[in-house]
Design an enzyme around this catalytic site. Sequence first.
Site, PDB file in Angstrom:
ATOM      1  N   ARG A 190       0.678   3.745  -3.221  1.00 21.62           N
ATOM      2  CA  ARG A 190       0.036   5.041  -2.985  1.00 21.62           C
ATOM      3  C   ARG A 190       1.055   6.161  -2.760  1.00 21.62           C
ATOM      4  O   ARG A 190       0.974   7.216  -3.382  1.00 21.62           O
ATOM      5  CB  ARG A 190      -0.909   4.962  -1.774  1.00 21.62           C
ATOM      6  CG  ARG A 190      -2.018   3.942  -1.954  1.00 21.62           C
ATOM      7  CD  ARG A 190      -3.058   4.063  -0.862  1.00 21.62           C
ATOM      8  NE  ARG A 190      -3.832   2.839  -0.743  1.00 21.62           N
ATOM      9  CZ  ARG A 190      -5.097   2.779  -0.352  1.00 21.62           C
ATOM     10  NH1 ARG A 190      -5.734   3.874  -0.020  1.00 21.62           N
ATOM     11  NH2 ARG A 190      -5.729   1.638  -0.256  1.00 21.62           N
ATOM     12  N   THR A 249      -1.060   0.693 -10.203  1.00 21.29           N
ATOM     13  CA  THR A 249      -2.359   0.143  -9.808  1.00 21.29           C
ATOM     14  C   THR A 249      -3.178   1.125  -8.971  1.00 21.29           C
ATOM     15  O   THR A 249      -4.338   0.882  -8.677  1.00 21.29           O
ATOM     16  CB  THR A 249      -2.166  -1.206  -9.076  1.00 21.29           C
ATOM     17  OG1 THR A 249      -3.428  -1.875  -9.028  1.00 21.29           O
ATOM     18  CG2 THR A 249      -1.619  -1.006  -7.674  1.00 21.29           C
ATOM     19  N   GLU A 298     -12.309   0.278  -9.828  1.00 18.55           N
ATOM     20  CA  GLU A 298     -11.983  -0.692 -10.885  1.00 18.55           C
ATOM     21  C   GLU A 298     -12.904  -0.621 -12.105  1.00 18.55           C
ATOM     22  O   GLU A 298     -12.443  -0.760 -13.245  1.00 18.55           O
ATOM     23  CB  GLU A 298     -11.965  -2.112 -10.320  1.00 18.55           C
ATOM     24  CG  GLU A 298     -10.814  -2.393  -9.361  1.00 18.55           C
ATOM     25  CD  GLU A 298     -11.008  -1.803  -7.966  1.00 18.55           C
ATOM     26  OE1 GLU A 298     -12.153  -1.438  -7.619  1.00 18.55           O
ATOM     27  OE2 GLU A 298     -10.012  -1.683  -7.213  1.00 18.55           O
ATOM     28  N   ASP A 318      -5.302  -9.969  -7.717  1.00 22.34           N
ATOM     29  CA  ASP A 318      -5.562  -9.059  -8.840  1.00 22.34           C
ATOM     30  C   ASP A 318      -4.356  -8.457  -9.567  1.00 22.34           C
ATOM     31  O   ASP A 318      -4.073  -8.770 -10.726  1.00 22.34           O
ATOM     32  CB  ASP A 318      -6.509  -7.932  -8.380  1.00 22.34           C
ATOM     33  CG  ASP A 318      -6.106  -7.284  -7.045  1.00 22.34           C
ATOM     34  OD1 ASP A 318      -5.015  -7.568  -6.545  1.00 22.34           O
ATOM     35  OD2 ASP A 318      -6.901  -6.484  -6.502  1.00 22.34           O
ATOM     36  N   GLU A 332       0.833  -1.210   0.000  1.00 21.75           N
ATOM     37  CA  GLU A 332       0.000   0.000   0.000  1.00 21.75           C
ATOM     38  C   GLU A 332       0.865   1.257   0.000  1.00 21.75           C
ATOM     39  O   GLU A 332       0.560   2.237  -0.681  1.00 21.75           O
ATOM     40  CB  GLU A 332      -0.945   0.027   1.221  1.00 21.75           C
ATOM     41  CG  GLU A 332      -1.988  -1.079   1.262  1.00 21.75           C
ATOM     42  CD  GLU A 332      -3.119  -0.897   0.249  1.00 21.75           C
ATOM     43  OE1 GLU A 332      -3.081   0.069  -0.524  1.00 21.75           O
ATOM     44  OE2 GLU A 332      -4.028  -1.743   0.243  1.00 21.75           O
TER      45      GLU A 332
HETATM   46  C1  DMJ Z   1      -6.433   0.550  -4.741  1.00 21.47           C
HETATM   47  O1  DMJ Z   1      -5.592   0.814  -3.706  1.00 21.47           O
HETATM   48  C2  DMJ Z   1      -5.701  -0.102  -5.881  1.00 21.47           C
HETATM   49  O2  DMJ Z   1      -6.458   0.030  -7.049  1.00 21.47           O
HETATM   50  C3  DMJ Z   1      -5.397  -1.540  -5.626  1.00 21.47           C
HETATM   51  O3  DMJ Z   1      -4.821  -2.158  -6.738  1.00 21.47           O
HETATM   52  C4  DMJ Z   1      -6.658  -2.287  -5.279  1.00 21.47           C
HETATM   53  N1  DMJ Z   1      -7.384  -1.650  -4.216  1.00 21.47           N
HETATM   54  C5  DMJ Z   1      -7.595  -0.242  -4.243  1.00 21.47           C
HETATM   55  C6  DMJ Z   1      -8.860   0.213  -4.914  1.00 21.47           C
HETATM   56  O4  DMJ Z   1      -9.936  -0.579  -4.824  1.00 21.47           O
END
Ligand code: DMJ
Length: 645
Positions: A200, A570, A480, A328, A196
């Site tokens: 982020r 992501t 998503e 994912d 995370e």
């Molecule tokens: C985000 O932090 C990112 O997209 C991650 O890949 C999956 N979860 C969250 C959003 O749902």
Amino acid sequence: MSFNIPHTTPNFSAKARKLEDQLWQASGLEKNTSSTLPLYKDKPYGDGFVARSTQGRRRRNIFYGVLVALLFWAIYTFSRSLDGELSLRDGIKDYEFKGWKGRGKPKTNWVNEQKAVKQAFVDSWNGYQKYAWGKDVYKPQSKTGKNMGPKPLGWFIVDSLDTLMLMGLEKELADARYWVDKDLDYDMDYEVNTFETTIRMLGGLLSAHYLSKDDMYLDKAVNLGNRLLGAFDSETGVPYASVNLKTRKGAKSHADGGASSTAEAATVQLELKYLSKLTGEALYWDAAEKVMKVMEANKAQEGLVPIFIQPDTGKFQGNQIRLGSRGDSYYEYLIKQYLQTEKREEIYRDMYEEAVDGIKHHMVKQSVPGDLAFIGELDRGINGPFSTKMDHLVCFAGGMFALGATEGYTQKEVEQSESWTQTRQVNLRLGVELTRTCYEMYHQTVTGLSPEIVFFNDHNTLSKDFSVKPQDAHNLQRPETVESLFYLWRITRNPIYREWGWEIFQAFEKYTKVPGDAGYDSINNVESTEPSWRNNMESFWLSETLKYLYLLFDDSKDEVLPLTEIVFNTEAHPFPKFDMEPLFTTGWTRAPVQAAPEKVGKVEKVDKEKVEKKVKKKIEKKIEEIPTEKGDFKPAQVPADPIRG
Ligand code: DMJ
């Protein structure tokens, strides 16, 4: 255009198509041969029939029409099992015009919609700034904020920097920059989640630097990157789930027997590689590559990886496979790593393609009654039972399949290319279908918002395509689906994706906007119009959901952030593609799969002509056995490529 990847998959469906042509001829009907037929409309029967003049002829034609339709169904179903591709039964609805029915012709000007999204961002930002400035958690109902650790990590501010830049919010950006420069300090005795914090915070700082060229962001990124590297100091190089930002010591997960999530360990590579590129230092790059090498050495069956991996041994743990949580973005980063370095690391394209084949063979089904393509879960590996559970998180995959199919070019651009293989076409089609499914996950609820998890219906006993358990009915402002709408819009240029995005945005406006000035909130139940607030605004609402919607409605002449030039991490932070040479190399190769000895002999002796003859015979036999009723769509349990056995 450098879209040029050799086509290696044997094209068995060409045979099926030839057979179809013969059948059309025999039927005396005209086949619709329009090459510009949009994807949604390419169902094997429907508008393409042109009846001849006499009554008798018409009746005969209807008879032949039904016959041909049945033959097509048989051929499509069978050809899928031959070449391992997904053949989407007859569930392709005519969606082109649905979205703007009643609004005249397709809209071409989306300025107001984009303005509305920007306003939602500003309102969210203002609420956060007024009530929780600098804090990592924001509670818009109680109008409070708090930090996760002893000092703030910048969860909202850093995650939002590039959206502020893209939206041209200068005053807000100045405040944010000042805070990052003066108040953000990662020197704290606190364990953060490795993944995370990478996607982020490191991702946010890197994209802010990319868009602004402001070195302050890069300095902060280097400082954080060095601290995060401690997580990779395990026996195998697979990162620990957490890392202490002061001591730089990695820490095993306190749950799951100390295993790290596969997606988490394999979703730090774009960030670390870009950091290497910017600094010229190979240590981040090497850490990123090592994880992939260790993971790949497990030789996951058909590219489908279990969702846990042990950092001490580098071995996958358990055999739960899914494209939702913990699985994912492993798949997402395979194709994006390949694209990030201008397609120089072919190993990742290879791994991606293998995985996509595996997904198509084992994880895709269609719902009843609406024929929605969905990706289920395999709780006990690829030979275990299939669960129809799908997390909203899986909805990123529509965009991923489309991106993987065209590598960021538009459908129109690549369709003319000789590299436009049947496999790519099917993959794009799968992206289209899955995105439609995800839109339906919003469209079919009372609020027009998707729940966190749905269970699809794959048998004939229920009248709805999916059901929602009370404990899964919440909406967390996740990105998503709109992410996939954005990719599909960019790639297909079909305005339906903007229409769907607008519908979804309006539902967010109606049910997640907090009365007053606090911003937006997550909600507990998408099947109730009575507000039940969760008192939590997510940072990805600002960094992803609203950014993708903003870009979806962007009409700029010069495309902002073209997919041929950038990759989004992501968390929707854009990084430029770059040339990895001369400083960096992949440094590892894929080991061959250990085949059973007796099989190896067989494969070598396979004669292509013989196989094709056998296949033709099978097609003919199958045609003789045309069923009278539609069968259930089932993922084929056959190898991707019959030639290779
Ligand atoms: C985000 O932090 C990112 O997209 C991650 O890949 C999956 N979860 C969250 C959003 O749902």
